[in-house]
Write a protein that holds these residues in place. Structure first.
Motif, PDB file in Angstrom:
ATOM      1  N   TYR A 184     -55.256  -7.493 -34.037  1.00 10.68           N
ATOM      2  CA  TYR A 184     -55.103  -6.123 -33.293  1.00 10.68           C
ATOM      3  C   TYR A 184     -53.915  -6.279 -32.220  1.00 10.68           C
ATOM      4  CZ  TYR A 184     -57.335  -8.183 -28.947  1.00 10.68           C
ATOM      5  OH  TYR A 184     -57.540  -9.006 -27.645  1.00 10.68           O
TER       6      TYR A 184
ATOM      7  N   ARG B  52     -57.674   3.745 -33.374  1.00 12.95           N
ATOM      8  CA  ARG B  52     -57.532   2.605 -34.276  1.00 12.95           C
ATOM      9  C   ARG B  52     -57.805   1.436 -33.401  1.00 12.95           C
ATOM     10  NH1 ARG B  52     -50.862   3.226 -33.813  1.00 12.95           N
ATOM     11  NH2 ARG B  52     -51.232   4.988 -32.867  1.00 12.95           N
TER      12      ARG B  52
ATOM     13  N   GLU C  97     -50.294  -0.853 -36.178  1.00 14.57           N
ATOM     14  CA  GLU C  97     -51.198  -0.978 -37.596  1.00 14.57           C
ATOM     15  C   GLU C  97     -52.466  -0.946 -37.485  1.00 14.57           C
ATOM     16  OE1 GLU C  97     -49.064  -4.990 -37.624  1.00 14.57           O
ATOM     17  OE2 GLU C  97     -48.439  -3.111 -36.886  1.00 14.57           O
ATOM     18  N   ASN C  98     -53.406  -1.134 -38.477  1.00  9.84           N
ATOM     19  CA  ASN C  98     -54.867  -1.341 -38.400  1.00  9.84           C
ATOM     20  C   ASN C  98     -55.060  -2.524 -37.412  1.00  9.84           C
ATOM     21  OD1 ASN C  98     -56.629  -0.252 -41.421  1.00  9.84           O
ATOM     22  ND2 ASN C  98     -55.378   0.972 -39.699  1.00  9.84           N
TER      23      ASN C  98
ATOM     24  N   ILE D 176     -57.728  -5.280 -37.667  1.00 11.82           N
ATOM     25  CA  ILE D 176     -58.143  -5.650 -38.825  1.00 11.82           C
ATOM     26  C   ILE D 176     -59.424  -6.688 -38.521  1.00 11.82           C
ATOM     27  CG2 ILE D 176     -57.848  -7.142 -40.976  1.00 11.82           C
ATOM     28  CD1 ILE D 176     -55.045  -6.185 -40.942  1.00 11.82           C
TER      29      ILE D 176
ATOM     30  N   GLY E  84     -60.488  -2.219 -41.856  1.00  9.91           N
ATOM     31  CA  GLY E  84     -59.931  -1.684 -40.827  1.00  9.91           C
ATOM     32  C   GLY E  84     -61.019  -1.349 -40.069  1.00  9.91           C
TER      33      GLY E  84
ATOM     34  N   HIS F  84     -61.960   0.913 -36.799  1.00  9.16           N
ATOM     35  CA  HIS F  84     -61.567   1.820 -35.939  1.00  9.16           C
ATOM     36  C   HIS F  84     -62.879   2.301 -34.941  1.00  9.16           C
ATOM     37  CE1 HIS F  84     -58.675   2.972 -39.037  1.00  9.16           C
ATOM     38  NE2 HIS F  84     -59.585   2.488 -39.706  1.00  9.16           N
TER      39      HIS F  84
ATOM     40  N   HIS G  89     -57.699  -1.626 -45.009  1.00 15.20           N
ATOM     41  CA  HIS G  89     -57.215  -2.202 -43.736  1.00 15.20           C
ATOM     42  C   HIS G  89     -55.682  -2.295 -43.625  1.00 15.20           C
ATOM     43  CE1 HIS G  89     -57.238  -5.541 -46.597  1.00 15.20           C
ATOM     44  NE2 HIS G  89     -56.257  -6.075 -45.785  1.00 15.20           N
TER      45      HIS G  89
ATOM     46  N   SER H 106     -54.975   4.841 -37.293  1.00 15.86           N
ATOM     47  CA  SER H 106     -55.970   5.469 -37.761  1.00 15.86           C
ATOM     48  C   SER H 106     -55.492   6.971 -38.322  1.00 15.86           C
ATOM     49  CB  SER H 106     -56.920   5.987 -36.697  1.00 15.86           C
ATOM     50  OG  SER H 106     -57.419   4.842 -36.103  1.00 15.86           O
TER      51      SER H 106
ATOM     52  N   TYR I  26     -56.804   7.421 -41.641  1.00 18.45           N
ATOM     53  CA  TYR I  26     -58.009   7.203 -41.889  1.00 18.45           C
ATOM     54  C   TYR I  26     -58.971   8.508 -42.791  1.00 18.45           C
ATOM     55  CZ  TYR I  26     -63.224   7.285 -40.584  1.00 18.45           C
ATOM     56  OH  TYR I  26     -64.480   7.334 -40.663  1.00 18.45           O
TER      57      TYR I  26
END
Length: 350
Positions: free
Chosen positions: A55, A77, A82-83, A85, A105, A107, A123, A128, A131
């Motif tokens: 993250y 997120r 980015e995601n 994971i 992913g 969230h 992911h 998000s 999403y």
């Protein structure tokens, strides 16, 4: 005048054109700059299973986080960029629900009194923004707690790390929430062990002994473990595999066979193995059994100072002070210089 303005226009295009073109054509090769929200990763291995969370960690920087910067009722997120994971290498159970091995992913749907962790099959998207609830693999809702210490940065951590289970906590600012994770560690371990025993390990007595001893330690898979230890003994009989066999036989309720097996282990074991075996009973304060085993070790090598020393400790535990002093004296006679102080201390305390 009109021609003059036109010439200025052409000149501006000529001056700006290369820059504009450079900006256009170089957009595919940007340089990497330090991220404001630093990238972080946390990993925990449970048995054979790796659990990884990757993250980006934003800072609060004096802002009111929950309910303001991170609105309630809106999917976030669980980090920055980015995601976030979440990756597991085996199936796990999260808050009572099964999640299959893979990458997700991660969230968060925050509310004032509870947070919902969402594990999405997607992911690879950015944050998000993309999403889609239809891609949910799992949702778990847990209560929110106030923290005792303010956390400037978003952080994930493993708070509990026991055999077969862990708890994962997400904390930021003055709030945190924790979800539990568990797995069938014995099932996963046995599957891995069986596969390894089909490799080069197949021809090694120690591999079969290791596998059987794992089962003996945790009281599992006794019948198959006895088959494994017999293969070990067939390859090379020694104290180690006979000792494991005896433990498994006791586990199976075959006490008489276990006693015969340990007698054979004492017969074939060298002085080092017998002294180590004796220490097990010494630690359990079974002094008579320990003293017997240290004596058996000394039959194999009368100069082994550790056996003399621990025989002295066993005799002291039995209340036989004079015999203990003799054993300590023998240990002192054969011990290396670095061990003599320890022996003298025991002699003085006797």
């Amino acid at each position: 005048m009109r021609n003059f303005k036109f010439c200025l226009f052409i000149l501006a295009i000529w001056l700006c054109g290369p820059v504009a073109m450079a900006q256009h054509f170089n957009i595919h090769n940007p340089i990497k700059l330090p991220a404001k929200s630093q990238k972080a990763m946390i990993m925990q291995r449970i048995g054979y299973t790796d659990i990884t969370i990757s993250y980006h960690s934003p800072a609060a920087r004096g802002r009111e986080v929950w309910g303001k910067m991170i609105p309630y009722g809106k999917v976030w997120r669980a980090g920055a960029n980015e995601n976030t994971i979440f990756t597991i290498t085996d199936d796990v159970i999260i808050e009572g629900e099964t999640l299959a091995a893979g990458s997700y992913g991660l969230h968060l749907l925050p509310e004032k009194d509870q947070w919902t962790f969402i594990f999405s099959k997607n992911h690879t998207s950015w944050g998000s923004y993309f999403y889609d609830a239809q891609e949910d693999a799992l949702r778990v809702t847990v209560p929110v707690e106030d923290t005792n210490e303010y956390s400037e940065w978003v952080s994930f951590d493993f708070n509990k790390r026991d055999r077969g289970e862990a708890t994962i906590v997400l904390g930021w600012a003055d709030k945190k929430a924790t979800f539990g994770l568990s797995l069938d560690i014995d099932k996963i371990a046995l599957e891995n062990i069986r596969l390894q025993l089909r490799s080069d390990a197949y021809w090694e007595w120690f591999s079969w002994c290791q596998a059987a001893d794992y089962c003996a330690e945790y009281g599992i898979n006794t019948e198959e473990a006895l088959e494994w230890v017999e293969k070990s003994i067939a390859l090379q009989e020694n104290f180690s595999n006979l000792d494991v066999k005896a433990k498994l036989l006791k586990q199976a309720g075959q006490e008489t066979e276990a006693e015969k097996t340990i007698a054979r282990a004492i017969e074939v074991g060298n002085h080092i193995y017998l002294e180590r075996y004796g220490r097990r009973f010494l630690n359990k304060k079974d002094f008579e059994h320990a003293e017997y085993l240290f004596g058996e070790a000394l039959k194999k090598d009368k100069t082994y100072w550790r056996a003399h020393f621990n025989r002295g400790n066993a005799l002291k535990g039995m209340g036989k002070s004079k015999e203990a002093q003799k054993a300590f004296s023998m240990a002192l006679n054969y011990a290396p210089e670095g061990a003599k102080a320890q022996i003298r201390n025991s002699m003085e305390a006797n």
